[in-house]
Design an enzyme around this catalytic site. Structure first.
Site, PDB file in Angstrom:
ATOM      1  N   LYS A   1       2.411  -3.923   6.642  1.00  0.00           N
ATOM      2  CA  LYS A   1       2.862  -3.916   5.234  1.00  0.00           C
ATOM      3  C   LYS A   1       4.378  -3.703   5.175  1.00  0.00           C
ATOM      4  CE  LYS A   1      -1.168  -4.486   3.234  1.00  0.00           C
ATOM      5  NZ  LYS A   1      -1.516  -5.761   2.618  1.00  0.00           N
TER       6      LYS A   1
ATOM      7  N   SER B   1       0.845  -1.203   0.000  1.00  0.00           N
ATOM      8  CA  SER B   1       0.000   0.000   0.000  1.00  0.00           C
ATOM      9  C   SER B   1       0.871   1.241   0.000  1.00  0.00           C
ATOM     10  CB  SER B   1      -0.864  -0.030   1.264  1.00  0.00           C
ATOM     11  OG  SER B   1      -1.450   1.218   1.490  1.00  0.00           O
TER      12      SER B   1
ATOM     13  N   TYR C   1      -1.692  -1.126  10.765  1.00  0.00           N
ATOM     14  CA  TYR C   1      -1.917  -1.702   9.430  1.00  0.00           C
ATOM     15  C   TYR C   1      -0.706  -1.422   8.534  1.00  0.00           C
ATOM     16  CZ  TYR C   1      -3.527  -1.815   4.579  1.00  0.00           C
ATOM     17  OH  TYR C   1      -3.610  -2.029   3.222  1.00  0.00           O
TER      18      TYR C   1
HETATM   19  P1  NAD Z   1     -10.851  -7.223   0.909  1.00  0.00           P
HETATM   20  O1  NAD Z   1     -11.089  -7.183   2.382  1.00  0.00           O
HETATM   21  O2  NAD Z   1     -11.989  -6.948   0.005  1.00  0.00           O
HETATM   22  O3  NAD Z   1     -10.222  -8.631   0.498  1.00  0.00           O
HETATM   23  C1  NAD Z   1      -9.389  -9.371   1.327  1.00  0.00           C
HETATM   24  C2  NAD Z   1      -9.761 -10.834   1.174  1.00  0.00           C
HETATM   25  O4  NAD Z   1      -8.887 -11.630   1.984  1.00  0.00           O
HETATM   26  C3  NAD Z   1     -11.193 -11.132   1.628  1.00  0.00           C
HETATM   27  O5  NAD Z   1     -11.821 -11.955   0.681  1.00  0.00           O
HETATM   28  C4  NAD Z   1     -11.002 -11.856   2.963  1.00  0.00           C
HETATM   29  O6  NAD Z   1     -12.069 -12.740   3.236  1.00  0.00           O
HETATM   30  C5  NAD Z   1      -9.674 -12.564   2.718  1.00  0.00           C
HETATM   31  N1  NAD Z   1      -8.921 -12.867   3.936  1.00  0.00           N
HETATM   32  C6  NAD Z   1      -8.572 -12.029   4.938  1.00  0.00           C
HETATM   33  N2  NAD Z   1      -7.864 -12.674   5.873  1.00  0.00           N
HETATM   34  C7  NAD Z   1      -7.746 -13.963   5.450  1.00  0.00           C
HETATM   35  C8  NAD Z   1      -7.102 -15.102   5.970  1.00  0.00           C
HETATM   36  N3  NAD Z   1      -6.466 -15.078   7.153  1.00  0.00           N
HETATM   37  N4  NAD Z   1      -7.152 -16.258   5.269  1.00  0.00           N
HETATM   38  C9  NAD Z   1      -7.811 -16.315   4.080  1.00  0.00           C
HETATM   39  N5  NAD Z   1      -8.442 -15.256   3.544  1.00  0.00           N
HETATM   40  C10 NAD Z   1      -8.410 -14.093   4.223  1.00  0.00           C
HETATM   41  O7  NAD Z   1      -9.639  -6.220   0.620  1.00  0.00           O
HETATM   42  P2  NAD Z   1      -9.105  -5.612  -0.749  1.00  0.00           P
HETATM   43  O8  NAD Z   1      -9.515  -4.194  -0.801  1.00  0.00           O
HETATM   44  O9  NAD Z   1      -9.447  -6.519  -1.868  1.00  0.00           O
HETATM   45  O10 NAD Z   1      -7.547  -5.625  -0.450  1.00  0.00           O
HETATM   46  C11 NAD Z   1      -6.721  -6.710  -0.854  1.00  0.00           C
HETATM   47  C12 NAD Z   1      -5.307  -6.448  -0.396  1.00  0.00           C
HETATM   48  O11 NAD Z   1      -4.875  -5.185  -0.901  1.00  0.00           O
HETATM   49  C13 NAD Z   1      -5.142  -6.364   1.131  1.00  0.00           C
HETATM   50  O12 NAD Z   1      -3.941  -7.003   1.478  1.00  0.00           O
HETATM   51  C14 NAD Z   1      -5.056  -4.881   1.401  1.00  0.00           C
HETATM   52  O13 NAD Z   1      -4.290  -4.594   2.550  1.00  0.00           O
HETATM   53  C15 NAD Z   1      -4.361  -4.379   0.138  1.00  0.00           C
HETATM   54  N6  NAD Z   1      -4.673  -2.967  -0.134  1.00  0.00           N
HETATM   55  C16 NAD Z   1      -5.966  -2.581  -0.278  1.00  0.00           C
HETATM   56  C17 NAD Z   1      -6.253  -1.239  -0.504  1.00  0.00           C
HETATM   57  C18 NAD Z   1      -7.673  -0.762  -0.648  1.00  0.00           C
HETATM   58  O14 NAD Z   1      -7.915   0.439  -0.519  1.00  0.00           O
HETATM   59  N7  NAD Z   1      -8.637  -1.626  -0.956  1.00  0.00           N
HETATM   60  C19 NAD Z   1      -5.208  -0.293  -0.592  1.00  0.00           C
HETATM   61  C20 NAD Z   1      -3.896  -0.727  -0.452  1.00  0.00           C
HETATM   62  C21 NAD Z   1      -3.637  -2.090  -0.217  1.00  0.00           C
HETATM   63  C1  UD1 Z   2      -6.928   5.258   3.850  1.00  0.00           C
HETATM   64  C2  UD1 Z   2      -5.940   4.776   4.871  1.00  0.00           C
HETATM   65  C3  UD1 Z   2      -4.707   4.240   4.165  1.00  0.00           C
HETATM   66  C4  UD1 Z   2      -5.098   3.141   3.166  1.00  0.00           C
HETATM   67  C5  UD1 Z   2      -6.109   3.746   2.182  1.00  0.00           C
HETATM   68  C6  UD1 Z   2      -6.589   2.778   1.152  1.00  0.00           C
HETATM   69  C7  UD1 Z   2      -6.381   6.185   6.840  1.00  0.00           C
HETATM   70  C8  UD1 Z   2      -5.837   7.252   7.726  1.00  0.00           C
HETATM   71  N1  UD1 Z   2      -5.616   5.850   5.780  1.00  0.00           N
HETATM   72  O1  UD1 Z   2      -6.267   6.262   3.129  1.00  0.00           O
HETATM   73  O2  UD1 Z   2      -3.792   3.713   5.092  1.00  0.00           O
HETATM   74  O3  UD1 Z   2      -3.962   2.678   2.462  1.00  0.00           O
HETATM   75  O4  UD1 Z   2      -7.243   4.231   2.938  1.00  0.00           O
HETATM   76  O5  UD1 Z   2      -7.383   1.791   1.744  1.00  0.00           O
HETATM   77  O6  UD1 Z   2      -7.433   5.635   7.091  1.00  0.00           O
HETATM   78  N2  UD1 Z   2     -12.667  11.324   3.476  1.00  0.00           N
HETATM   79  C9  UD1 Z   2     -13.711  12.142   3.867  1.00  0.00           C
HETATM   80  N3  UD1 Z   2     -14.844  11.553   4.363  1.00  0.00           N
HETATM   81  C10 UD1 Z   2     -14.993  10.198   4.492  1.00  0.00           C
HETATM   82  C11 UD1 Z   2     -13.924   9.378   4.089  1.00  0.00           C
HETATM   83  C12 UD1 Z   2     -12.767   9.966   3.601  1.00  0.00           C
HETATM   84  O7  UD1 Z   2     -13.622  13.361   3.769  1.00  0.00           O
HETATM   85  O8  UD1 Z   2     -16.033   9.744   4.975  1.00  0.00           O
HETATM   86  C13 UD1 Z   2     -11.447  11.936   2.918  1.00  0.00           C
HETATM   87  C14 UD1 Z   2     -10.181  11.671   3.709  1.00  0.00           C
HETATM   88  O9  UD1 Z   2     -10.010  12.628   4.714  1.00  0.00           O
HETATM   89  C15 UD1 Z   2      -9.127  11.731   2.596  1.00  0.00           C
HETATM   90  C16 UD1 Z   2      -9.856  11.210   1.363  1.00  0.00           C
HETATM   91  O10 UD1 Z   2     -11.238  11.363   1.644  1.00  0.00           O
HETATM   92  O11 UD1 Z   2      -8.742  13.056   2.374  1.00  0.00           O
HETATM   93  C17 UD1 Z   2      -9.562   9.755   1.061  1.00  0.00           C
HETATM   94  O12 UD1 Z   2      -9.832   8.995   2.228  1.00  0.00           O
HETATM   95  P1  UD1 Z   2      -9.800   7.384   2.226  1.00  0.00           P
HETATM   96  O13 UD1 Z   2     -10.650   6.881   1.120  1.00  0.00           O
HETATM   97  O14 UD1 Z   2     -10.130   6.933   3.607  1.00  0.00           O
HETATM   98  O15 UD1 Z   2      -8.302   7.023   1.852  1.00  0.00           O
HETATM   99  P2  UD1 Z   2      -6.928   7.495   2.507  1.00  0.00           P
HETATM  100  O16 UD1 Z   2      -7.123   8.484   3.586  1.00  0.00           O
HETATM  101  O17 UD1 Z   2      -6.048   7.898   1.384  1.00  0.00           O
END
Ligand code: NAD
Ligand code: UD1
Length: 336
Positions: free
Chosen positions: A152, A124, A148
């Site tokens: 990572k 991330s 979190y």
């Molecule tokens: P998500 O929660 O939709 O998907 C995660 C999946 O992993 C789910 O299906 C959950 O059931 C499964 N899971 C969790 N723990 C498990 C375990 N112990 N064993 C087996 N399955 C398990 O999340 P996502 O948004 O698809 O994110 C996927 C990856 O990307 C994560 O590692 C997350 O940290 C990373 N990531 C996500 C974002 C985001 O904003 N969505 C941003 C940066 C990084």
């Molecule tokens: C958040 C996480 C970050 C993670 C990323 C993607 C925090 C502090 N950071 O980042 O670690 O990698 O999600 O999953 O939680 N906002 C509003 N109202 C809302 C929600 C968000 O104003 O209800 C604003 C936030 O202040 C920010 C922007 O929208 O400025 C994006 O927020 P968000 O979607 O939560 O992502 P990140 O803050 O970038």
């Protein structure tokens, strides 16, 4: 190629399954459904015509995981499984170290047992902490503001140490910026449990009538309109980045990190306006105090992924909002 996908039923995993199947690969999903719904895989089948093979289990269960990986006959792994809620990680840090760090350790051991040494890992942009340089390049200093993010960082370090000890591994660390949007079919999308923490799913739920209004967390940042600026990337572009990362690993042993972002920053109010245009409604919002731990501005330098992976995000903000709205309006309660 035959690919084993942990967390493949989740938001990014399900979209990646579709793009891998479209590219002619075979996929096996390993998931415990702690944060997802098996219906997502039925939808993947509706889109692609192929139902991914499913192994239900927890990545921390080494025996079950090793058996599944061996049985799948996969030659590469994409590791999405993990917990991702920043606020929850502050309240329950051990759950995050357990699931994310121990889960990855078990996965690496299982891969070692099965002699599968190709891995694409979901990291991330949170590993950059408070940016000291914009746009953020991969060589930017690494730090984390919450448990979190720490998980990572620990996992990235573990992967680099593993590669230093055995250079036959092929590892791609993908640092996602802010994934949003949904598949253009409207059949799969983001389905957060409870109140969404992230902006786009919250906005989508306001638009569909599940939430009364959006809280905009602060309008006094040093940004053009005072609200936070982020690099939003369409989840299908993100999924395609995984396909490209796997292609690269076919010809190289390495452990490299890549930013997956667009390089463009949009403010919270930009997102509200773009979503209003997509859904054809005015979206009520209120200015609220800053959210603790938030950063004013961050966006990627995506040039390394362009040069090394031959990958570049294609979908614009309009498409992100339209696709997100299609998913939300046709599935107002998500998969449930
Ligand atoms: P998500 O929660 O939709 O998907 C995660 C999946 O992993 C789910 O299906 C959950 O059931 C499964 N899971 C969790 N723990 C498990 C375990 N112990 N064993 C087996 N399955 C398990 O999340 P996502 O948004 O698809 O994110 C996927 C990856 O990307 C994560 O590692 C997350 O940290 C990373 N990531 C996500 C974002 C985001 O904003 N969505 C941003 C940066 C990084
Ligand atoms: C958040 C996480 C970050 C993670 C990323 C993607 C925090 C502090 N950071 O980042 O670690 O990698 O999600 O999953 O939680 N906002 C509003 N109202 C809302 C929600 C968000 O104003 O209800 C604003 C936030 O202040 C920010 C922007 O929208 O400025 C994006 O927020 P968000 O979607 O939560 O992502 P990140 O803050 O970038």
């Amino acid at each position: 190629m035959n690919i084993f996908i942990t967390g493949g039923a989740g938001y990014i995993g399900s979209h990646t399954c579709v793009e891998l199947l479209n590219a002619g690969h075979q996929v096996a999903v390993f998931d415990n459904f702690c944060d997802s719904d098996p219906e997502a895989l039925a939808r993947v089948e509706r889109i692609s015509g192929v139902r991914p093979r499913l192994y239900q289990g927890d990545v921390r269960d080494l025996d079950v995981l090793t058996h599944a990986l061996r049985d799948s006959a996969a030659t590469a792994v994409i590791h999405f499984a993990g917990l991702k809620a920043v606020g929850d990680s502050v309240l329950h840090p051990l759950n995050y170290y357990d699931n994310n760090v121990l889960g990855t350790l078990c996965l690496l051991r299982a891969m070692g047992h099965c002699d599968v040494k190709q891995l694409v890992f979901s990291s991330s942009a949170t590993v950059y902490g408070d940016p000291i340089e914009l746009p953020i390049p991969e060589k930017h200093a690494l730090s984390a503001n919450n448990p979190y993010g720490q998980t990572k960082l620990v996992i990235e370090k573990m992967l680099r140490d593993l590669y230093s000890s055995d250079t036959s591994w092929r590892i791609s660390i993908l640092r996602y910026f802010n994934p949003v949007g949904a598949h253009s079919s409207g059949l799969i999308g983001e389905d957060p449990k409870g109140t969404p923490n992230n902006l786009m799913p919250f906005v989508a739920q306001v638009a569909v009538g599940r939430r009364e209004y959006l809280n905009v967390w602060g309008n006094d940042y040093a940004t053009p309109d005072g609200t936070g600026v982020r690099d939003y990337i369409h989840v299908v572009d993100l999924a395609l980045g995984h396909v490209k990362a796997l292609e690269r690993l076919q010809s190289r042993t390495e452990c490299e990190a890549f930013n997956l972002g667009t390089g463009i920053g949009y403010s919270v109010l930009d997102i509200v306006r773009a979503f209003e245009a997509a859904c054809g409604k005015e979206l009520p919002y209120r200015i609220a105090p800053r959210r603790s731990g938030d950063i004013a501005v961050y966006y990627a330098d995506p040039s390394k992924a362009k040069k090394w992976l031959n990958w570049e995000a294609q979908r614009d903000l309009k498409t992100m909002c339209e696709d997100s709205w299609r998913w939300q309006s046709t599935n107002p309660l998500g998969y449930g």
